[in-house]
Design an enzyme around this catalytic site. Structure first.
Site, short mmCIF file in Angstrom:
data_model
loop_
_atom_site.label_atom_id
_atom_site.label_comp_id
_atom_site.label_asym_id
_atom_site.label_seq_id
_atom_site.Cartn_x
_atom_site.Cartn_y
_atom_site.Cartn_z
N GLU A 103 3.62 8.94 14.31
CA GLU A 103 4.24 7.69 13.68
C GLU A 103 5.51 7.36 14.12
OE1 GLU A 103 5.42 9.18 9.60
OE2 GLU A 103 3.40 9.29 8.88
N GLU B 180 5.29 5.38 0.89
CA GLU B 180 6.12 6.66 0.85
C GLU B 180 7.16 6.43 -0.47
OE1 GLU B 180 7.36 7.96 5.28
OE2 GLU B 180 7.68 5.97 5.15
#
Length: 513
Positions: free
Chosen positions: A368, A455
């Site tokens: 990421e 998220e």
């Protein structure tokens, strides 16, 4: 017997008489020689003294030039750090440290020779600036290093110093044209003003050094976000001391296992099955308590220690992935990667070695990257990203929506996922605008063939809304908080196992959250 007549010798010629008062010739010769010797000595002394004067003058000039050169920056002609400390005397006033934060980019793009051109252009602007608070006087400036400068602001208080620093920043902020290439520097300024807190520090270089140190601390605070011009506050000194403790103690903390990796599950919104985890570093500091990445990762990035942390997290994460594979669970692991890692050409080789060591398929590793980090260093990061993608690793853009989001930018990156920043997901329950942003990111991601991850899912209603939008994957407290490795394994064991079809070959288990 006859005898020769006796002949007497002729009488000697009489010696000429010496005139009274006349020196003998020998004395005259000796006198002449003495005169010559004395004249030679005098001439020698005169010549020697003249030579000595010239030598002393040359030595003095050389010493002065060396002293001047020791206090001057060779490239710009400005004072250097040592010269700044000794040139600035007197009480009152402030010191500003200005960082253009662009030299590295110019060097990487056009080479160091053009980088020097950029520094000279910045120097011309700095020398030519006239600040209202200084009543037209030119500020005393120095080049500390790279494209970082120091400026003396005599006779100003803290408020005036802040205004002057803003004027300085505006002067240096305009774009620079180097070899036909346009550069826009993200200028930041740290300021420290004289005051009672310097009462015990004597005047001269020691006081200037104290101001300079505090201006450096204020400059570091600008990198934490917010105002690009910051004035020193005592709390910043405490923060700097805390950061120094983290820098010095990190390597030992890794060896003691005070640094650990927690895992937060990632769930498919359609089937509500666990498909992977995100690895999150935690530091159990013996004195400061539990530290989250937001506090120590920026410190490690600034000091170059981020590579050690990334290696540790990758090793722990892939070891866990191997353990889950051995138990029949095929879970991907997502690891955050810093821009500093992407600036290291050998990073893909390290990833490949760790994958082979733990015998984990590359497609089970997701790396990421923050959107803002990739945007600022795209030219440096892109070759490394392509090599990582060629290994078979998945790449995700984290915190998407908070940076320079654009289809044009995103499609040029070899990424497989976008992760919607949690600030938008958390606001979906109350802000219609956040709902619109999330929907747009989901649609944009799917248009580019990317998996979209949300998220910060904490409410069941938000999970339902995300599923209706077509968002693929979610993570957040609604499913589980990040858990230490052993606790996470216990959590996995508590989940239901999706039954396979009768007669199906045994394979990886799918867990229902």
């Amino acid at each position: 017997m006859s005898h020769a007549p006796f002949v007497s010798a002729a009488p000697a010629a009489p010696t000429a008489p010496v005139a009274a008062g006349t020196a003998p010739p020998t004395v005259l010769v000796l006198g002449a020689l003495l005169v010559l010797v004395l004249a030679a000595v005098v001439v020698g002394l005169v010549v020697t003294r003249a030579r000595r004067r010239r030598h002393d003058a040359a030595t003095s000039a050389l010493a002065e030039r060396l002293r001047r050169d020791a206090h001057r920056d060779a490239l710009t002609g400005l004072l250097n750090r040592e010269g700044f400390l000794h040139a600035v005397t007197g009480s009152g006033g402030a010191v500003a440290v200005v960082d253009l934060a662009l030299l590295g980019q110019v060097n990487d793009t056009l080479g160091h020779a053009r980088g020097e051109v950029f520094v000279r252009l910045a120097t011309e602007r700095l020398v030519g600036v006239r600040l209202p608070v200084l009543h037209g006087a030119a500020p005393v400036a120095a080049r500390l290093e790279g494209d970082t400068f120091a400026v003396l602001l005599p006779g100003v208080d803290g408020h005036e110093a802040h205004l002057a620093a803003e004027d300085l920043r505006e002067r240096l902020l305009a774009a620079y044209l180097v070899e036909g290439v346009r550069f826009e520097p993200p200028v930041v300024v740290g300021v420290a003003a004289d005051g009672p807190w310097l009462a015990d520090v004597p005047q001269g270089p020691e006081r200037t050094a104290a101001l300079l140190r505090r201006a450096d601390v204020a400059l570091a605070a600008t990198r934490d976000g917010g105002d690009p011009v910051r004035c020193y506050e005592p709390s910043m000194g405490e923060r700097a001391a805390r950061r120094l403790r983290l820098i010095r103690g990190f390597s030992a903390a890794v060896e003691r296992r005070d640094v650990r990796v927690d895992f937060q599950p990632v769930v498919s919104l359609g089937e509500r099955t666990v498909v992977g985890v995100e690895a999150l570093a935690r530091w159990d500091h013996p004195e400061l308590g539990l530290l989250l990445p937001d506090e120590f990762v920026p410190v490690l990035e600034a000091t170059g220690q981020i590579a050690e942390l990334t290696s540790f997290v990758l090793d722990e994460s892939l070891a866990a992935a191997r353990r889950w594979l051995d138990r029949g669970m095929r879970l991907s692991v997502a690891v955050n990667v810093s821009v500093g890692n992407l600036g290291t050409p050998g990073f893909p080789d390290e990833v490949a070695t760790l994958l082979a060591t733990h015998r984990v398929p590359a497609e089970l590793l997701t790396l990421e990257l923050t959107e803002s980090g990739v945007s600022s260093e795209r030219e440096v990061a892109l070759p490394v990203l392509r090599r990582l993608h060629a290994l078979g690793c998945h790449l995700a853009v984290d915190d998407f929506g908070t940076g320079q989001s654009s289809l044009a930018h995103l499609r040029r990156l070899p990424v497989d996922q976008v992760k919607i920043d949690k600030s938008f997901v958390l606001g979906m329950g109350t802000e219609y605008g956040d709902v619109a942003v999330v929907r747009a990111i989901v649609e944009m991601g799917h248009t580019l063939g990317l998996t979209v991850v949300a998220e910060g899912v904490e409410q069941a209603a938000v999970r339902v809304a995300l599923a209706e939008m077509g968002c693929d994957v979610a993570q957040g407290y609604l499913v589980s908080r990040p858990l230490p490795a052993r606790c996470f394994d216990t959590w996995l064991d508590s989940l239901d196992v999706l039954p396979g079809e009768p007669g199906a070959a045994p394979g990886p288990r799918t867990l229902i959250a």
